[in-house]
Design an enzyme around this catalytic site. Sequence first.
Site, PDB file in Angstrom:
ATOM      1  N   LYS A 192       0.857  -1.192   0.000  1.00 10.31           N
ATOM      2  CA  LYS A 192       0.000   0.000   0.000  1.00 10.31           C
ATOM      3  C   LYS A 192       0.890   1.239   0.000  1.00 10.31           C
ATOM      4  O   LYS A 192       1.904   1.272   0.725  1.00 10.31           O
ATOM      5  CB  LYS A 192      -0.877  -0.037   1.261  1.00 10.31           C
ATOM      6  CG  LYS A 192      -1.921   1.065   1.336  1.00 10.31           C
ATOM      7  CD  LYS A 192      -2.815   0.850   2.568  1.00 10.31           C
ATOM      8  CE  LYS A 192      -3.925   1.860   2.682  1.00 10.31           C
ATOM      9  NZ  LYS A 192      -4.826   1.610   3.819  1.00 10.31           N
ATOM     10  N   SER A 216      -9.920  -0.602   7.081  1.00 13.70           N
ATOM     11  CA  SER A 216      -9.295  -0.502   5.753  1.00 13.70           C
ATOM     12  C   SER A 216      -8.576  -1.741   5.256  1.00 13.70           C
ATOM     13  O   SER A 216      -8.228  -1.804   4.078  1.00 13.70           O
ATOM     14  CB  SER A 216      -8.336   0.679   5.712  1.00 13.70           C
ATOM     15  OG  SER A 216      -9.069   1.841   5.479  1.00 13.70           O
ATOM     16  N   SER A 249      -9.708   1.593   2.831  1.00 12.16           N
ATOM     17  CA  SER A 249      -8.820   2.301   1.934  1.00 12.16           C
ATOM     18  C   SER A 249      -7.776   1.411   1.254  1.00 12.16           C
ATOM     19  O   SER A 249      -7.202   1.815   0.247  1.00 12.16           O
ATOM     20  CB  SER A 249      -8.095   3.407   2.703  1.00 12.16           C
ATOM     21  OG  SER A 249      -7.282   2.857   3.734  1.00 12.16           O
TER      22      SER A 249
HETATM   23  N1  GLN Z   1     -13.222   4.323   6.164  1.00 18.12           N
HETATM   24  C1  GLN Z   1     -12.668   4.600   7.454  1.00 18.12           C
HETATM   25  C2  GLN Z   1     -12.213   6.043   7.536  1.00 18.12           C
HETATM   26  O1  GLN Z   1     -12.205   6.724   6.540  1.00 18.12           O
HETATM   27  C3  GLN Z   1     -11.544   3.665   7.783  1.00 18.12           C
HETATM   28  C4  GLN Z   1     -10.307   3.961   7.049  1.00 18.12           C
HETATM   29  C5  GLN Z   1      -9.128   3.163   7.496  1.00 18.12           C
HETATM   30  O2  GLN Z   1      -9.263   2.152   8.173  1.00 18.12           O
HETATM   31  N2  GLN Z   1      -7.955   3.673   7.161  1.00 18.12           N
HETATM   32  O3  GLN Z   1     -11.891   6.505   8.592  1.00 18.12           O
END
Ligand code: GLN
Length: 492
Positions: A80, A179, A155
């Site tokens: 990532k 994510s 994400s």
């Molecule tokens: N969708 C969640 C957020 O935007 C989780 C994102 C993540 O785990 N990085 O906070």
Amino acid sequence: MSDLFRLSIKEASEGLMSGSFKPSELLDSVIKRVETVEPNINAFITKTLDTAREEAKKSDQRYETKRKLSGLDGVPVAIKDVFCTEGVKTTAASKILENFIPSYDATVIKRLKDAGAIIVGKVNTDEFTMGSSTENSAFGITHNPWDLSRVPGGSSGGSAAAVSADECLFALGTDTGGSIRQPSSFCSVTGLKVTYGLISRNGVISYASSFDTIGPIAKSAADVALILNVIAGNDPMDSTTVRNNLPDYSSFLNKKIKGKKIGVPKEFFGQGIDPEVNKIIENSLETLKSLGAEVEETSLPSTDLAIAMYYIIAKSEASSNLARYDGIRYGKSEIENLESKVNNLIELYFSNRTLGFGDEAKRSIMMGTHTLSSGYHDAYYKKASQIRTLVKKEYEEAFRKYYALITPVSPFPAFKIGEKIDDPLTMYLADANTVPINPAGIPAMSVPAGFTKENLPVGMQIIGPHFGEGQIIEVADAFQEATDFHKKKPNL
Ligand code: GLN
């Protein structure tokens, strides 16, 4: 031999050991696969194929001389794009870091390299990992391999899509509120969010520091165990990593789960859950029962407060973490633009941050600054912190009784590209089942559990107590020994 890209780490490792193929041949197969499917998937922001080829040659020699470094030696991995990689662009999918080339490797990147893993590239994410669909990336949309008109989740959408489409044998992701798990569920791969502090975050770009964790996305729970053995454990560069004498996670494979007590919190099955998702998780529970597990309904009453609590704390921490991106210390700056109308330092900050950040990052800064401001701090941040303690206690209580808890990962399967992007609140609800886990600091895994009538993957979430990664792997592996959902491949 042409389908080597399909292999799991375990299978690849056996083939490499027996001399059936070499690391370079495995890599060539993966590169061909990337060339074939990338035009449709767009998982990668940066490919590092030349370096990968050189590293694979070195790995060839190690196998020839029977000196392999680990079970990951010669295994292609995608990262990532929030892990710092020495000499390789690391963007966090943000314009503001478009040209950022780190001068060092994150601790886990170093550990993977020392173990002989072959990095094929950096993959897409929502900007600064904020989002649930990977649509918040400044570098284009990643498509779900199971249905190209849908999002891969987020994400870590690039990581999950790349593993699902066999563009690598495994990937690293990060999980602040879901994510790793949610995209794993959307793409039918196995992803683990670890206990806070199990794996070093040194050199990983932060979102919300008291929730952030990093972890593997792979093709099976058995592979997750192999990866954990390499990357978990204390790091002097990250003072939140607490433990060293960790178990061998592979020792939790091929176990019987007979008599193990599994709790099913009823709050995760209520309103707003797609009936097909419900059904698939019910079927999964039947499978676990047939393996001898004792499945029982339980309750975690604070679950419905988790979304509000999570987003208040996450955005508060994010507003502080994003303060360093001003174009002066890192990233792109208006100062390099000769036509610029900027007159002074304040205008320079404004201009760099206005042009550099996307919508969700800006929303985070505004929300977080508001919830932390004097006058609102007590009503929002403090209240949320109290609820966080409540949620944490409920989980601790549950794990006095249960070996693991099971819920759906996401209330619904992968949604259409564009469907939720203009409605942040609906997008936030996509995380209803995953966000409570991070404030509690406990581990949880997404395991492929079935497919809807439209052939969209659905993941089951297996939650464990602090440092209970082993028992999660145990339950997941038993489930994967009894089912073959994790072996199904998208039609690409
Ligand atoms: N969708 C969640 C957020 O935007 C989780 C994102 C993540 O785990 N990085 O906070």
